[in-house]
Scaffold this motif. Sequence first.
Motif, PDB file in Angstrom:
ATOM      1  N   VAL A   1       2.083  -2.007  18.371  1.00 55.84           N
ATOM      2  CA  VAL A   1       1.169  -2.371  17.279  1.00 55.84           C
ATOM      3  C   VAL A   1       0.761  -1.110  16.538  1.00 55.84           C
ATOM      4  N   ASP A   2       0.796  -1.154  15.189  1.00 58.46           N
ATOM      5  CA  ASP A   2       0.301  -0.042  14.376  1.00 58.46           C
ATOM      6  C   ASP A   2      -0.174  -0.578  13.033  1.00 58.46           C
ATOM      7  N   TRP A   3      -1.203   0.080  12.468  1.00 59.38           N
ATOM      8  CA  TRP A   3      -1.848  -0.350  11.218  1.00 59.38           C
ATOM      9  C   TRP A   3      -1.659   0.754  10.178  1.00 59.38           C
ATOM     10  N   SER A   4      -1.085   0.408   9.028  1.00 61.32           N
ATOM     11  CA  SER A   4      -0.743   1.415   8.032  1.00 61.32           C
ATOM     12  C   SER A   4      -1.926   1.746   7.135  1.00 61.32           C
ATOM     13  N   SER A   5      -1.797   2.866   6.414  1.00 66.42           N
ATOM     14  CA  SER A   5      -2.830   3.258   5.453  1.00 66.42           C
ATOM     15  C   SER A   5      -2.869   2.326   4.254  1.00 66.42           C
ATOM     16  N   GLN A   6      -1.857   1.471   4.090  1.00 67.98           N
ATOM     17  CA  GLN A   6      -1.839   0.470   3.024  1.00 67.98           C
ATOM     18  C   GLN A   6      -2.295  -0.898   3.511  1.00 67.98           C
ATOM     19  N   ASN A   7      -2.948  -0.913   4.676  1.00 65.56           N
ATOM     20  CA  ASN A   7      -3.595  -2.118   5.213  1.00 65.56           C
ATOM     21  C   ASN A   7      -2.603  -3.200   5.631  1.00 65.56           C
ATOM     22  N   VAL A   8      -1.493  -2.751   6.210  1.00 67.31           N
ATOM     23  CA  VAL A   8      -0.483  -3.682   6.717  1.00 67.31           C
ATOM     24  C   VAL A   8      -0.304  -3.428   8.212  1.00 67.31           C
ATOM     25  N   LEU A   9      -0.320  -4.483   8.984  1.00 67.66           N
ATOM     26  CA  LEU A   9      -0.177  -4.390  10.438  1.00 67.66           C
ATOM     27  C   LEU A   9       1.268  -4.676  10.811  1.00 67.66           C
ATOM     28  N   ALA A  10       1.853  -3.787  11.622  1.00 68.45           N
ATOM     29  CA  ALA A  10       3.207  -3.978  12.139  1.00 68.45           C
ATOM     30  C   ALA A  10       3.127  -4.314  13.617  1.00 68.45           C
TER      31      ALA A  10
ATOM     32  N   ARG B   1       2.308   8.412   7.474  1.00 68.61           N
ATOM     33  CA  ARG B   1       0.921   8.554   7.046  1.00 68.61           C
ATOM     34  C   ARG B   1       0.674   7.939   5.676  1.00 68.61           C
ATOM     35  N   GLU B   2       1.705   7.899   4.832  1.00 74.47           N
ATOM     36  CA  GLU B   2       1.562   7.278   3.512  1.00 74.47           C
ATOM     37  C   GLU B   2       1.636   5.756   3.596  1.00 74.47           C
ATOM     38  N   GLY B   3       2.205   5.224   4.676  1.00 78.13           N
ATOM     39  CA  GLY B   3       2.221   3.781   4.898  1.00 78.13           C
ATOM     40  C   GLY B   3       3.349   3.036   4.250  1.00 78.13           C
ATOM     41  N   SER B   4       4.365   3.722   3.733  1.00 79.24           N
ATOM     42  CA  SER B   4       5.471   3.027   3.070  1.00 79.24           C
ATOM     43  C   SER B   4       6.643   2.767   4.005  1.00 79.24           C
ATOM     44  N   TYR B   5       6.827   3.640   4.986  1.00 77.18           N
ATOM     45  CA  TYR B   5       7.979   3.534   5.868  1.00 77.18           C
ATOM     46  C   TYR B   5       7.520   3.341   7.309  1.00 77.18           C
ATOM     47  N   LEU B   6       8.323   2.552   8.030  1.00 78.21           N
ATOM     48  CA  LEU B   6       8.013   2.235   9.416  1.00 78.21           C
ATOM     49  C   LEU B   6       9.139   2.720  10.307  1.00 78.21           C
ATOM     50  N   ALA B   7       8.779   3.451  11.357  1.00 78.56           N
ATOM     51  CA  ALA B   7       9.745   3.876  12.377  1.00 78.56           C
ATOM     52  C   ALA B   7       9.714   2.882  13.529  1.00 78.56           C
ATOM     53  N   ILE B   8      10.908   2.546  14.044  1.00 78.40           N
ATOM     54  CA  ILE B   8      11.043   1.591  15.136  1.00 78.40           C
ATOM     55  C   ILE B   8      11.851   2.237  16.246  1.00 78.40           C
ATOM     56  N   GLY B   9      11.303   2.252  17.456  1.00 76.55           N
ATOM     57  CA  GLY B   9      12.035   2.696  18.635  1.00 76.55           C
ATOM     58  C   GLY B   9      12.621   1.504  19.349  1.00 76.55           C
ATOM     59  N   THR B  10      13.880   1.582  19.732  1.00 71.94           N
ATOM     60  CA  THR B  10      14.571   0.420  20.284  1.00 71.94           C
ATOM     61  C   THR B  10      14.857   0.600  21.772  1.00 71.94           C
ATOM     62  N   GLY B  11      15.258  -0.503  22.384  1.00 70.14           N
ATOM     63  CA  GLY B  11      15.584  -0.480  23.805  1.00 70.14           C
ATOM     64  C   GLY B  11      16.850   0.289  24.112  1.00 70.14           C
ATOM     65  N   LEU B  12      17.726   0.474  23.133  1.00 73.89           N
ATOM     66  CA  LEU B  12      18.965   1.214  23.327  1.00 73.89           C
ATOM     67  C   LEU B  12      18.796   2.698  23.064  1.00 73.89           C
TER      68      LEU B  12
END
Length: 466
Positions: free
Chosen positions: A164-173, A209-220
């Motif tokens: 769970v993470d909350w961006s500076s643009q008020n979007v929850l991933a 920090r700008e909230g436009s891009y999301l990094a995802i860590g995967t199981g592989l």
Amino acid sequence: MDSSAKKSRLNLPAGMQTKLQLDPVPVSFPSIPKTTSPSKVTYSDRFIPCRSSSRLQNFALVDKPSPKKEGSNEAYLRLLRSEMFGYETGSPGSPVSPNKIFRYKTEHPSPASPLSGFGSSLDFGSNGFGEVATPPKAARKIPKTPHKVLDAPSLQDDFYLNLVDWSSQNVLAVGLGTSVYLWSASTSKVTKLCDLGSRDGVCAVQWTREGSYLAIGTGLGEVQIWDSTKCKRIRNMSGHETRAGVLAWSSCILSSGSRDKNILNHDLRVPTDFVSKFAGHRSEVCGLKWSHDDRELASGGNDNQLLVWNQRSSQQPVHRLTQHTAAVKAIAWSPHQQGLLASGGGTADRCIRFWNTANGSMVNSIDTGSQVCNLAWCKNANELVSTHGYSQNQIMVWKYPSMAKLATLTGHTYRVLYLATSPDGQTVVTGAGDETLRFWNIFPSAKSSTPLRDSGIFSMGRATIR
């Protein structure tokens, strides 16, 4: 006239002279000493009586008790009678000495007095002006219930993941199983960002920090970069041998921690998968945070170690802190004091410890009584929140540096493994293996000490994130 009339020196009719006889009565007057009087004496036209000698009982103001009414305060009435008529509170019948009349005094009421909570009523200095004492500031009330609850099916109960993470643009991933969903806190709109397929799974999510891009860590063991506005993957980086369970952004570097015990530093400005590697843990890396000035990286592992790295130093950690006795997942840098780092230990440790990374010394430690899963500082006040697992599954708000407990919040039925803070710093969202996300208004705003009030998007209710 005859002789008797002459003696009495009275002119009486002739018929009464023989009937009326007056015997002289000797009268003596005390001698009054002669005093020298001033040449001119001025008398006032007002009379100010002495209250101690006045008969107030004639007017039924003092001795006659008034009938008690329902809800009356006898202590308050005695105090009022004392101030108005000069009688002490404990003994209504005894007058106060005259030198106390028209004299202001700083009162120190007893604890039983109705005014005991406010201290001195008046304080007169040499200039003769009084200042009303300020009552003590009331403690901030933190709501005990969440303002919104979202259902999060397939939210995993895994201590080593960060979903769970909350961006500076008020979007929850949120990572749910093999998919990542985005929830807009402004519109409550839910968007499915990606699905990794049946052979892979989401292990970590982290916004830039700008909230436009999301990094995802995967199981592989891959690290993917996604454009949230276009729902498009723009980069895929490898390097880990197994799952990447924790991510941390600095201004331009993305660090990833893995079960393979390594930390990889990725720079999106270069084509290579990673630019450097930190190898210092002897077990899975489960906690990772860059300092606010991007100078230091703190990492926690399942080896019970907290390591502090300097990007400009060699491949060895600057500090190796080993006081924890369980896995270190919860890590948070203070936004109010440079070099102040907080960390939390797992079930066998249960402690929140504070460190000065300038010299590697431990500043303070407190036993919370249960597994520490996450830590986050408030950016608007010197407070922090911790989430916990075994055995109480609670959320706790602390005042720093006293570590006074401001609130304990409950509601989750599983370990509270996930935590994120809203852009305004007032609301936190927590996630647990009970497959719910709960929103709590716990921190003050930047300008006032009043928590964020309930609004339309945070109205009490239950919805689903997919």
